[in-house]
Scaffold this motif. Structure first.
Motif, PDB file in Angstrom:
ATOM      1  N   MET A  90       0.848  -1.192   0.000  1.00 34.18           N
ATOM      2  CA  MET A  90       0.000   0.000   0.000  1.00 34.18           C
ATOM      3  C   MET A  90       0.887   1.246   0.000  1.00 34.18           C
ATOM      4  SD  MET A  90      -3.042   1.320   0.066  1.00 34.18           S
ATOM      5  CE  MET A  90      -4.103  -0.035   0.580  1.00 34.18           C
ATOM      6  N   GLU A  91       0.725   2.126  -0.974  1.00 41.08           N
ATOM      7  CA  GLU A  91       1.462   3.376  -1.053  1.00 41.08           C
ATOM      8  C   GLU A  91       0.773   4.415  -0.165  1.00 41.08           C
ATOM      9  OE1 GLU A  91       3.629   6.142  -1.117  1.00 41.08           O
ATOM     10  OE2 GLU A  91       4.401   4.718  -2.592  1.00 41.08           O
ATOM     11  N   HIS A  92       1.470   4.832   0.887  1.00 37.81           N
ATOM     12  CA  HIS A  92       0.858   5.758   1.846  1.00 37.81           C
ATOM     13  C   HIS A  92       0.944   7.212   1.404  1.00 37.81           C
ATOM     14  CE1 HIS A  92       5.059   6.254   2.835  1.00 37.81           C
ATOM     15  NE2 HIS A  92       5.142   5.000   3.216  1.00 37.81           N
ATOM     16  N   ASN A  93       1.730   7.488   0.353  1.00 35.07           N
ATOM     17  CA  ASN A  93       1.808   8.836  -0.226  1.00 35.07           C
ATOM     18  C   ASN A  93       2.293   9.894   0.753  1.00 35.07           C
ATOM     19  OD1 ASN A  93       1.031   8.378  -2.961  1.00 35.07           O
ATOM     20  ND2 ASN A  93      -1.083   8.113  -2.304  1.00 35.07           N
ATOM     21  N   ASP A  94       3.075   9.499   1.739  1.00 33.28           N
ATOM     22  CA  ASP A  94       3.684  10.485   2.627  1.00 33.28           C
ATOM     23  C   ASP A  94       4.840  11.213   1.940  1.00 33.28           C
ATOM     24  OD1 ASP A  94       1.950   9.893   4.639  1.00 33.28           O
ATOM     25  OD2 ASP A  94       3.309   8.600   5.751  1.00 33.28           O
ATOM     26  N   PHE A  95       5.382  10.610   0.900  1.00 34.61           N
ATOM     27  CA  PHE A  95       6.492  11.213   0.151  1.00 34.61           C
ATOM     28  C   PHE A  95       5.904  11.831  -1.107  1.00 34.61           C
ATOM     29  CE2 PHE A  95      10.338  11.290  -2.462  1.00 34.61           C
ATOM     30  CZ  PHE A  95      11.307  11.665  -1.551  1.00 34.61           C
ATOM     31  N   GLY A  96       5.525  13.086  -0.982  1.00 39.44           N
ATOM     32  CA  GLY A  96       4.836  13.755  -2.075  1.00 39.44           C
ATOM     33  C   GLY A  96       5.747  14.652  -2.886  1.00 39.44           C
ATOM     34  N   THR A  97       5.143  15.570  -3.631  1.00 35.44           N
ATOM     35  CA  THR A  97       5.904  16.436  -4.531  1.00 35.44           C
ATOM     36  C   THR A  97       6.931  17.273  -3.788  1.00 35.44           C
ATOM     37  OG1 THR A  97       4.007  16.565  -6.033  1.00 35.44           O
ATOM     38  CG2 THR A  97       5.707  18.259  -6.260  1.00 35.44           C
ATOM     39  N   ASP A  98       6.535  17.897  -2.691  1.00 38.44           N
ATOM     40  CA  ASP A  98       7.458  18.766  -1.956  1.00 38.44           C
ATOM     41  C   ASP A  98       8.626  17.967  -1.387  1.00 38.44           C
ATOM     42  OD1 ASP A  98       5.825  21.357  -1.996  1.00 38.44           O
ATOM     43  OD2 ASP A  98       4.401  19.923  -1.156  1.00 38.44           O
ATOM     44  N   GLU A  99       8.332  16.781  -0.861  1.00 40.40           N
ATOM     45  CA  GLU A  99       9.394  15.935  -0.309  1.00 40.40           C
ATOM     46  C   GLU A  99      10.332  15.446  -1.419  1.00 40.40           C
ATOM     47  OE1 GLU A  99       6.074  16.181   2.449  1.00 40.40           O
ATOM     48  OE2 GLU A  99       6.160  15.550   0.340  1.00 40.40           O
ATOM     49  N   PHE A 100       9.758  15.139  -2.597  1.00 41.73           N
ATOM     50  CA  PHE A 100      10.565  14.687  -3.719  1.00 41.73           C
ATOM     51  C   PHE A 100      11.525  15.781  -4.178  1.00 41.73           C
ATOM     52  CE2 PHE A 100      10.873  14.381  -8.453  1.00 41.73           C
ATOM     53  CZ  PHE A 100      11.714  13.278  -8.501  1.00 41.73           C
ATOM     54  N   ILE A 101      11.043  17.000  -4.276  1.00 42.74           N
ATOM     55  CA  ILE A 101      11.914  18.107  -4.688  1.00 42.74           C
ATOM     56  C   ILE A 101      13.014  18.329  -3.649  1.00 42.74           C
ATOM     57  CG2 ILE A 101      12.024  20.575  -5.180  1.00 42.74           C
ATOM     58  CD1 ILE A 101      10.661  18.891  -7.368  1.00 42.74           C
ATOM     59  N   ALA A 102      12.663  18.263  -2.377  1.00 48.17           N
ATOM     60  CA  ALA A 102      13.669  18.431  -1.327  1.00 48.17           C
ATOM     61  C   ALA A 102      14.730  17.330  -1.418  1.00 48.17           C
ATOM     62  CB  ALA A 102      12.996  18.406   0.048  1.00 48.17           C
ATOM     63  N   PHE A 103      14.294  16.106  -1.696  1.00 44.21           N
ATOM     64  CA  PHE A 103      15.224  14.989  -1.837  1.00 44.21           C
ATOM     65  C   PHE A 103      16.157  15.214  -3.028  1.00 44.21           C
ATOM     66  CE2 PHE A 103      16.023  10.824  -3.904  1.00 44.21           C
ATOM     67  CZ  PHE A 103      16.841  10.259  -2.919  1.00 44.21           C
ATOM     68  N   CYS A 104      15.606  15.642  -4.172  1.00 47.35           N
ATOM     69  CA  CYS A 104      16.437  15.900  -5.352  1.00 47.35           C
ATOM     70  C   CYS A 104      17.485  16.971  -5.073  1.00 47.35           C
ATOM     71  CB  CYS A 104      15.559  16.317  -6.539  1.00 47.35           C
ATOM     72  SG  CYS A 104      14.561  14.985  -7.229  1.00 47.35           S
ATOM     73  N   ARG A 105      17.087  18.007  -4.367  1.00 44.05           N
ATOM     74  CA  ARG A 105      18.045  19.074  -4.047  1.00 44.05           C
ATOM     75  C   ARG A 105      19.110  18.582  -3.078  1.00 44.05           C
ATOM     76  NH1 ARG A 105      13.793  24.181  -3.434  1.00 44.05           N
ATOM     77  NH2 ARG A 105      13.501  24.520  -5.697  1.00 44.05           N
ATOM     78  N   LEU A 106      18.710  17.709  -2.176  1.00 43.51           N
ATOM     79  CA  LEU A 106      19.658  17.178  -1.202  1.00 43.51           C
ATOM     80  C   LEU A 106      20.750  16.365  -1.875  1.00 43.51           C
ATOM     81  CD1 LEU A 106      20.305  16.791   1.857  1.00 43.51           C
ATOM     82  CD2 LEU A 106      18.882  14.739   1.770  1.00 43.51           C
ATOM     83  N   ILE A 107      20.404  15.583  -2.890  1.00 47.71           N
ATOM     84  CA  ILE A 107      21.389  14.710  -3.536  1.00 47.71           C
ATOM     85  C   ILE A 107      21.943  15.316  -4.824  1.00 47.71           C
ATOM     86  CG2 ILE A 107      20.324  12.649  -2.544  1.00 47.71           C
ATOM     87  CD1 ILE A 107      19.132  12.058  -5.295  1.00 47.71           C
ATOM     88  N   GLY A 108      21.490  16.516  -5.189  1.00 49.63           N
ATOM     89  CA  GLY A 108      22.013  17.182  -6.376  1.00 49.63           C
ATOM     90  C   GLY A 108      21.513  16.587  -7.670  1.00 49.63           C
ATOM     91  N   ALA A 109      20.259  16.125  -7.695  1.00 50.55           N
ATOM     92  CA  ALA A 109      19.687  15.509  -8.888  1.00 50.55           C
ATOM     93  C   ALA A 109      18.648  16.406  -9.529  1.00 50.55           C
ATOM     94  CB  ALA A 109      19.050  14.161  -8.538  1.00 50.55           C
ATOM     95  N   GLU A 110      18.499  16.292 -10.841  1.00 52.68           N
ATOM     96  CA  GLU A 110      17.476  17.018 -11.572  1.00 52.68           C
ATOM     97  C   GLU A 110      16.159  16.259 -11.446  1.00 52.68           C
ATOM     98  OE1 GLU A 110      16.235  20.195 -14.146  1.00 52.68           O
ATOM     99  OE2 GLU A 110      18.253  19.819 -13.371  1.00 52.68           O
ATOM    100  N   PRO A 111      15.090  16.897 -10.972  1.00 49.52           N
ATOM    101  CA  PRO A 111      13.817  16.178 -10.827  1.00 49.52           C
ATOM    102  C   PRO A 111      13.166  15.896 -12.172  1.00 49.52           C
ATOM    103  CG  PRO A 111      13.539  18.493 -10.257  1.00 49.52           C
ATOM    104  CD  PRO A 111      15.006  18.285 -10.482  1.00 49.52           C
ATOM    105  N   LEU A 112      12.504  14.755 -12.254  1.00 42.26           N
ATOM    106  CA  LEU A 112      11.669  14.389 -13.385  1.00 42.26           C
ATOM    107  C   LEU A 112      10.384  13.807 -12.821  1.00 42.26           C
ATOM    108  CD1 LEU A 112      12.668  12.493 -16.605  1.00 42.26           C
ATOM    109  CD2 LEU A 112      10.670  11.788 -15.313  1.00 42.26           C
ATOM    110  N   ILE A 113       9.249  14.303 -13.279  1.00 41.29           N
ATOM    111  CA  ILE A 113       7.946  13.872 -12.771  1.00 41.29           C
ATOM    112  C   ILE A 113       7.141  13.280 -13.916  1.00 41.29           C
ATOM    113  CG2 ILE A 113       5.763  14.662 -11.763  1.00 41.29           C
ATOM    114  CD1 ILE A 113       7.315  16.751 -10.205  1.00 41.29           C
ATOM    115  N   ALA A 114       6.424  12.202 -13.647  1.00 37.50           N
ATOM    116  CA  ALA A 114       5.565  11.579 -14.646  1.00 37.50           C
ATOM    117  C   ALA A 114       4.105  11.926 -14.380  1.00 37.50           C
ATOM    118  CB  ALA A 114       5.747  10.061 -14.640  1.00 37.50           C
TER     119      ALA A 114
END
Length: 391
Positions: free
Chosen positions: A1-25
């Motif tokens: 079950m995907e609880h969706n606690d890791f949403g758009t804002d968290e994903f962007i923060a994660f990408c910035r933390l690791i220095g990655a370019e975000p891509l969203i589908a």
């Protein structure tokens, strides 16, 4: 079950933390174009003049995220996808989504859902009758509504095959061949599509990996051994050979399932595939150099560093014994000692487990002379860094 606690804002923060370019589908299955445009607005819209931007600001981010890369759907050619539909219907939906998303941000880079050889005989009578594969249909009907066309592939002991274990060299070749099939297929297809007018739509290989049916980490989670790590390195070499066409390659996936990192409740560890990705990301150059000649069973690739202050040469040795590679380096002014990064292990089945001592790891060796060639241990992938004169 995907609880969706890791949403758009968290994903962007994660990408910035690791220095990655975000891509969203965007969801082109049961989703709708209005919602996709709102998502773009949420990530990229002005906080004061757009509804989506205002929502983002209310959630704590006043400045737009500036998400540039968007997939318009994912594997919509597959009947396992919610909202899967026939090709002649889907191209209309793709175009509608692309127009809506670009209306929210004209600067988006859109990646269409492609599959070079897919013909859905069981679910699409019209496509079955025409015999037109999915990618060709997308290129014929939606080329003006995309910047990239995606392709996916998995090789190995996949759940949908009867393939067993094979020698390491053959295992590596299966990876290289899968990439060549995609690249050569597009080289043959796109020039004969007159409406492209000479335009070549680049490939985004948004999923690629080995996939084995022996699951160890819950549902779909397999172990990756040394043979897999060497195969992923060989895949990187093949991608480098097609950088004129394949402009993006995204290993699937990151954590658990078929990911490069595996976890337990108390530990995490890099798979051999993760070691390959990490080593090449850190130490291999970014400007591909043409490599010609016969090196036997080893796979050789080369690249200059971004500042052209070093030549990097990567060599994969699938054999059990050490090899010595003697490339012609006359065109380069090498200064000082070389260094070598490599990963390997005692046998092709060696693998890492969370919380256990690594059986496969990266090793650095400095102070090397290249006068007598590049020495590569058996069952290993090595990157040699050769400093160059800047004069």
């Amino acid at each position: 079950m995907e609880h969706n606690d890791f949403g758009t804002d968290e994903f962007i923060a994660f990408c910035r933390l690791i220095g990655a370019e975000p891509l969203i589908a965007a969801n082109t299955g049961f989703g709708d174009s209005y919602s996709a445009a709102q998502w773009v607005e949420y990530t990229n819209g002005d906080a004061s003049s757009t509804i989506g931007g205002g929502w983002r600001a209310a959630n704590g981010s006043q400045e737009p995220y500036g998400v540039k890369y968007w997939c318009v759907g994912n594997e919509m050619w597959g009947n396992w996808q919610l909202g899967h539909m026939q090709l002649h219907h889907y191209v209309l939906k793709h175009n509608e989504f692309a127009d809506a998303m670009r209306s929210a941000d004209p600067g988006l880079v859109l990646i269409a859902s492609g599959d070079l050889e897919r013909v859905n005989h069981d679910t699409d009578p019209a496509q079955s009758k025409s015999g037109m594969p999915w990618t060709e249909g997308m290129l014929r009907n939606s080329a003006k509504h995309m910047d990239f066309i995606s392709e996916h592939f998995y090789v190995g002991r996949t759940p949908w095959s009867e393939t067993g274990r094979v020698p390491v060299s053959e295992h590596m070749e299966s990876m290289r061949n899968a990439i060549r099939v995609k690249a050569e297929g597009h080289r043959a297809l796109q020039p004969r599509l007159d409406h492209l007018g000479g335009r070549f739509i680049p490939i985004a290989m948004t999923e690629w990996n080995y996939w084995h049916r022996e699951y160890r980490y819950g549902e779909l989670g397999c172990i990756y051994d040394l043979a897999d790590g060497l195969g992923v390195a060989a895949g990187l070499h093949e991608f480098y050979r097609h950088t004129d066409l394949i402009e993006m390659a995204l290993y699937a996936q990151t954590v658990n399932v078929i990911g490069a990192i595996k976890t337990t409740r108390i530990a995490a560890e890099l798979e051999t595939t993760g070691l390959a990705l990490s080593m090449y990301r850190r130490h291999f150059g970014t400007r591909p150099v043409s490599v010609q000649g016969d090196f036997g069973s080893v796979d050789v690739s080369a690249a200059l560093t971004r500042n052209k202050d070093a030549l990097t040469i990567a060599v994969i040795n699938p054999g059990d014994s050490e090899v010595r590679v003697r490339p012609d380096l006359a065109a380069f002014r090498i200064v000082g000692d070389a260094s070598r990064w490599h990963f390997g292990g005692p046998d092709a089945l060696a693998h890492n487990l969370p919380g256990k001592e690594r059986a496969v790891d990266m090793v650095h060796t400095g102070g090397l002379s290249v006068a007598d060639g590049l020495i590569v241990p058996g069952l290993s992938a090595a990157i040699f860094v050769l400093p160059l004169s800047q004069e």
